[in-house]
Design an enzyme around this catalytic site. Sequence first.
Site, short mmCIF file in Angstrom:
data_model
loop_
_atom_site.label_atom_id
_atom_site.label_comp_id
_atom_site.label_asym_id
_atom_site.label_seq_id
_atom_site.Cartn_x
_atom_site.Cartn_y
_atom_site.Cartn_z
N TYR A 75 5.60 -7.49 42.76
CA TYR A 75 4.16 -7.27 42.60
C TYR A 75 3.58 -8.25 41.58
O TYR A 75 3.93 -8.23 40.41
CB TYR A 75 3.85 -5.83 42.17
N PRO A 105 -1.47 5.79 50.52
CA PRO A 105 -1.94 7.12 50.96
C PRO A 105 -3.43 7.15 51.29
O PRO A 105 -3.91 8.08 51.94
CB PRO A 105 -1.63 8.01 49.74
N GLY A 160 -7.15 1.86 51.22
CA GLY A 160 -8.53 1.96 50.76
C GLY A 160 -9.53 2.17 51.89
O GLY A 160 -10.73 2.29 51.64
N LEU A 166 -9.70 4.80 53.98
CA LEU A 166 -10.15 6.19 54.12
C LEU A 166 -11.35 6.52 53.23
O LEU A 166 -12.30 7.14 53.70
CB LEU A 166 -8.97 7.16 53.89
#
Length: 310
Positions: A55, A207, A211, A213
């Site tokens: 990352y 989840p 981004g 949702l």
Amino acid sequence: MKTGTTEGSPALDLGRMGIGTNVWGRGGKPLSGVLELFDAAMAAGIRLIDSAEIYQGGGSERSIGSALAERRAGIATAAQPVILSKFFPWPWRLSRSSLESALKGSLGRLGLARLDLYLLHFPLPPIPLETWVTALGDAVEARLARSVGVSNCDSTQVRKAHEVLAKRGIALACDEVEYSLLNRRSELNGTISACRELGVAVIAYRPLGSGILPAASPTIPGLRKLMAPKTDAKGLQDLRSLLLSIGESRGGKTAAQVALNWTMTKGTIPIPGARTIAHLAENVGALDWKLDAGEIEALERAADRATGTR
Ligand SMILES: NC(=O)c1ccc[n+]([C@@H]2O[C@H](COP(=O)([O-])OP(=O)(O)OC[C@H]3O[C@@H](n4cnc5c(N)ncnc54)[C@H](OP(=O)(O)O)[C@@H]3O)[C@@H](O)[C@H]2O)c1
């Protein structure tokens, strides 16, 4: 949520929600404002901090390391964060010892002597899964990692990893998989139920569907578009309307909070990516309440229409 126990060690408490850090520390440098974000996460009871060596070229781990250097000593033992990082099996990493070197690199960036949770990022060829899982077991025995897990594994791979470690009395702590209303693959292919059966925690990444949702408009910018699940525009709009109307009927919960709550009703631990205290605070509002069976069913029907799953 507590993970399975390795012989002689206490179970690791991952909590019900963590925080994803894959955009922390662009250019390899610590994220500005990371200390405030770290403090806000700890104050909200978020303990699991998800990172990986890949990352931001180590910038995510360095960001976490800079916050830990300031704060770790002042946090009570029972409330210490759980730091998770991952080994990426690049094709040029061909031996078990490369996992130990990579782990030592992560520990250096994080400023730790021992990692709480170390994962194989992807079960990629050419090296067999068993080899990397054996190396994870070595890391536990060398006291470089308190516990270990896998990511992006299906049920067969989880069973294999669990078996390899169990022979040495080491628990497989987790499988970290993509899981949201827009990607239910791990549920539908039996991975989540296999994990439940084996006592392996399921960590849900993306989840919020990268981004999408909680997005105010279904137009998805830049890179997010490439990673995002394919959706039908009208179906996505209907799903968002449903998230908002359920949220309203739940005393003003937001679309993000309803979407995250849904992942928790399935026993998974979501790790929404957040760079701002506002997003973190909003996401924490998904805790301590629960969607009912009718709401869950309606959301899944709408989500499946949006993704064309069924
Ligand atoms: N194991 C793996 O292979 C793997 C793969 C991918 C990701 N991950 C992990 O999973 C974490 C989460 O995945 P992700 O970050 O890709 O996707 P995500 O959590 O589904 O979505 C993150 C996006 O949602 C936005 N967001 C966060 N909270 C919000 C809120 N309350 N309202 C509106 N928007 C909100 C963020 O905005 P901003 O951009 O403005 O912050 C960010 O763009 C990553 O950070 C990483 O740690 C693991």
